[in-house]
Scaffold this active site. Structure first.
Site, PDB file in Angstrom:
ATOM      1  N   HIS A 141     -37.853 -26.266  57.922  1.00  0.00           N
ATOM      2  CA  HIS A 141     -37.150 -25.661  56.785  1.00  0.00           C
ATOM      3  C   HIS A 141     -37.262 -24.147  56.888  1.00  0.00           C
ATOM      4  O   HIS A 141     -38.258 -23.611  57.364  1.00  0.00           O
ATOM      5  CB  HIS A 141     -37.673 -26.170  55.437  1.00  0.00           C
ATOM      6  CG  HIS A 141     -39.098 -25.823  55.119  1.00  0.00           C
ATOM      7  ND1 HIS A 141     -39.473 -24.610  54.556  1.00  0.00           N
ATOM      8  CD2 HIS A 141     -40.254 -26.520  55.272  1.00  0.00           C
ATOM      9  CE1 HIS A 141     -40.781 -24.592  54.364  1.00  0.00           C
ATOM     10  NE2 HIS A 141     -41.284 -25.742  54.800  1.00  0.00           N
ATOM     11  N   ASP A 168     -36.449 -22.090  54.114  1.00  0.00           N
ATOM     12  CA  ASP A 168     -36.813 -21.449  52.846  1.00  0.00           C
ATOM     13  C   ASP A 168     -38.324 -21.252  52.806  1.00  0.00           C
ATOM     14  O   ASP A 168     -39.084 -21.965  53.475  1.00  0.00           O
ATOM     15  CB  ASP A 168     -36.331 -22.282  51.663  1.00  0.00           C
ATOM     16  CG  ASP A 168     -37.104 -23.581  51.493  1.00  0.00           C
ATOM     17  OD1 ASP A 168     -37.129 -24.371  52.461  1.00  0.00           O
ATOM     18  OD2 ASP A 168     -37.683 -23.802  50.415  1.00  0.00           O
ATOM     19  N   ASP A 171     -44.953 -21.549  57.881  1.00  0.00           N
ATOM     20  CA  ASP A 171     -44.379 -22.507  56.939  1.00  0.00           C
ATOM     21  C   ASP A 171     -43.011 -22.024  56.460  1.00  0.00           C
ATOM     22  O   ASP A 171     -42.917 -21.373  55.435  1.00  0.00           O
ATOM     23  CB  ASP A 171     -45.327 -22.677  55.753  1.00  0.00           C
ATOM     24  CG  ASP A 171     -44.865 -23.718  54.758  1.00  0.00           C
ATOM     25  OD1 ASP A 171     -44.130 -24.635  55.151  1.00  0.00           O
ATOM     26  OD2 ASP A 171     -45.243 -23.599  53.583  1.00  0.00           O
ATOM     27  N   GLU A 200     -36.883 -26.799  50.686  1.00  0.00           N
ATOM     28  CA  GLU A 200     -38.046 -27.685  50.698  1.00  0.00           C
ATOM     29  C   GLU A 200     -39.113 -27.213  49.721  1.00  0.00           C
ATOM     30  O   GLU A 200     -39.742 -28.019  49.021  1.00  0.00           O
ATOM     31  CB  GLU A 200     -38.619 -27.772  52.114  1.00  0.00           C
ATOM     32  CG  GLU A 200     -39.681 -28.855  52.298  1.00  0.00           C
ATOM     33  CD  GLU A 200     -41.095 -28.410  51.939  1.00  0.00           C
ATOM     34  OE1 GLU A 200     -41.944 -29.284  51.700  1.00  0.00           O
ATOM     35  OE2 GLU A 200     -41.327 -27.181  51.877  1.00  0.00           O
ATOM     36  N   HIS A 204     -48.505 -20.396  51.706  1.00  0.00           N
ATOM     37  CA  HIS A 204     -48.327 -20.280  50.256  1.00  0.00           C
ATOM     38  C   HIS A 204     -49.199 -19.189  49.644  1.00  0.00           C
ATOM     39  O   HIS A 204     -49.146 -18.982  48.426  1.00  0.00           O
ATOM     40  CB  HIS A 204     -48.605 -21.602  49.527  1.00  0.00           C
ATOM     41  CG  HIS A 204     -47.613 -22.671  49.820  1.00  0.00           C
ATOM     42  ND1 HIS A 204     -47.353 -23.723  48.958  1.00  0.00           N
ATOM     43  CD2 HIS A 204     -46.782 -22.873  50.884  1.00  0.00           C
ATOM     44  CE1 HIS A 204     -46.427 -24.514  49.483  1.00  0.00           C
ATOM     45  NE2 HIS A 204     -46.070 -24.019  50.657  1.00  0.00           N
TER      46      HIS A 204
END
Length: 453
Positions: free
Chosen positions: A90, A92, A123, A156, A423
């Site tokens: 992904h 995003d 990520d 996602e 994150h």
């Protein structure tokens, strides 16, 4: 084609990989268009279209998914009669959070201390680069021996289900014999790992109202019901004294019987401050892979700076609940909503709104694809054998694919090992892991094509 020649090819392609990842990271492709321009995500999607087209993919297309975002699809034909493998990533990313917490700009790839820093490096923009490296290495060493489908999702991180709904409406599009989800990571750098379990997730927005408007705390405080205080009470009810998650009716005593996670190593990986205890009971693996976990993601209330002496009329919070395999995410959502409503004090008005959901996932690890991956990892990581671990995060698409294609073998690998700090601020990727996992994927595709196990 030897593993050494594949490894040499990937090593020679790493400078190009860094340039491409730098270009991708520069797109502020957060799929929350209230925070970041839609044009940033659309620009990233166009970059991927161009990259797949340049690699000879056919039927390259931007898919407008029902949640208002875009995914990118392409098909690379292999030899006649070959198996089909779907590669997922992904583009995003999570918001950068506090820009001042980054040592270097979040949307500028920066090399420091042997790692590449930037939002999405691990990520999961790095996952797309991993797929491209593996395919290029195969092309340079005899060709790609399978049909390859690539799907790169655009939402996602938001959990809004756009690609899941699109896949359900177009069930032939992503059909494959094996699926490699490039959005997990090794248990630690240098230890090749397949993620065999994912917790699911539900997001609920909680709103509490007690007054028609804010009141002077000196004149009314002590009798006027404070919405912020009520919210604090409700959120506290979600945890036991030891910090374990407590949602009425939701079991929280399962155990993890696979790879274990040492307490001290977890403290280091999570950067827990000295003197602060871990929360919950059972082993660390039990807590992060086999049991539900609640997290308060955000609270709407007055900031400290500029606060006035007022009793608050309204307050709200966004609450995440991770749920392990064996628990239905929809059922967990309703249990969480019922708990929040039951524990709201003082007769305050309460509303709960589900805003995102994904089911947990458990892979079938006794399959030819897993044996092919084990051989590939052993070759790419000399002296190491493949480990299997769980992951506390969720990838909702996994369950959709498993339901659509029950005969497909689904494997999860990727670049999000603990040092990547996905994150969080200062997300990074290890170029050594990118290189070795690209070799792994190339060797896996070769092994899977030939039926080697």
């Amino acid at each position: 084609m030897s593993s050494h020649s594949v490894a040499a090819t990937v090593a020679s392609l790493m400078p190009r990989a860094k340039e491409e990842l730098t270009e991708l990271v520069a797109f502020k492709s957060v799929a929350d268009f209230g925070q970041f321009p839609r044009s940033e995500s659309e620009g990233a999607a166009r970059w991927i279209v161009d990259a797949l087209t340049a690699e000879g993919f056919q039927d390259v297309a931007v898919l407008d998914t029902p949640d208002g975002t875009q995914s990118v699809y392409g098909f690379l034909p292999g030899p006649e009669g070959a198996r089909t493998v779907l590669l997922y990533a992904h583009y995003d990313v999570q918001p950068p959070l506090d820009d001042t917490g980054w040592a270097t700009p979040p949307f500028e790839l920066t090399e420091r201390d042997g790692r590449w820093y930037g939002r999405g490096t691990a990520d999961c923009k790095g996952g797309l680069i991993m797929h491209l490296l593996a395919l290029r290495a195969l092309k340079a060493n005899g060709g790609v021996p399978v049909h390859v489908k690539v799907i790169v999702e655009g939402s996602e991180e938001q959990g809004t289900g756009g690609l899941e709904r699109y896949a359900e409406a177009h069930p032939e599009l992503l059909r494959a014999d094996a699926i490699v989800i490039g959005d997990s990571g090794n248990f630690r750098p240098g230890l090749p790992t397949v993620t065999s379990m994912l917790r699911g997730m539900t997001l609920v927005r909680l709103q509490i109202d007690t007054l028609e408007g804010n009141l002077h705390s000196g004149q009314f405080g002590g009798a006027a019901p404070d919405a912020l205080a009520a919210l604090v009470r409700v959120l506290d009810s979600l945890r036991a004294e030891d910090g374990s998650t407590t949602v009425d009716g939701l079991a929280g005593d399962a155990v993890w019987d696979g790879l274990q996670y040492d307490d001290e190593q977890f403290r280091q990986d999570a950067h827990v401050l000295d003197g602060v205890r871990l929360i919950g009971s059972g082993t660390v693996a039990d807590r992060i892979w086999a049991r539900p976990a609640v997290t308060v993601l955000g609270i709407d209330c007055p900031p400290v700076v500029g606060a006035t002496p007022s009793v608050q009329a309204s307050a709200r919070a966004l609450i995440s609940l991770r749920v392990p395999p064996g628990t239905d995410a929809a059922e967990a959502t309703e249990l969480l909503r019922a708990h929040l409503e039951a524990h709201t004090p003082w007769g305050a008005r309460v509303s709960t709104e589900p805003v995102g959901q994904g089911q947990p996932f458990r892979a079938d690890t006794d399959s030819p694809a897993y044996r092919a991956m084990a051989d590939a990892m052993a070759a790419a990581y000399p002296g190491q054998e493949m480990s299997q671990a769980g992951q506390g995060g969720s990838i909702p698409l996994c369950n959709t694919l498993a339901a659509l294609y029950p005969q497909a073998e689904i494997l999860l690998i990727g670049l999000s090992e603990p040092e990547a700090r996905i994150h969080a601020v200062n997300e990074s990727v290890s170029p050594e892991e990118l290189e070795r996992l690209s070799v792994t994927e190339a060797l896996f595709l070769r092994n899977y094509a030939s039926g080697a196990s």
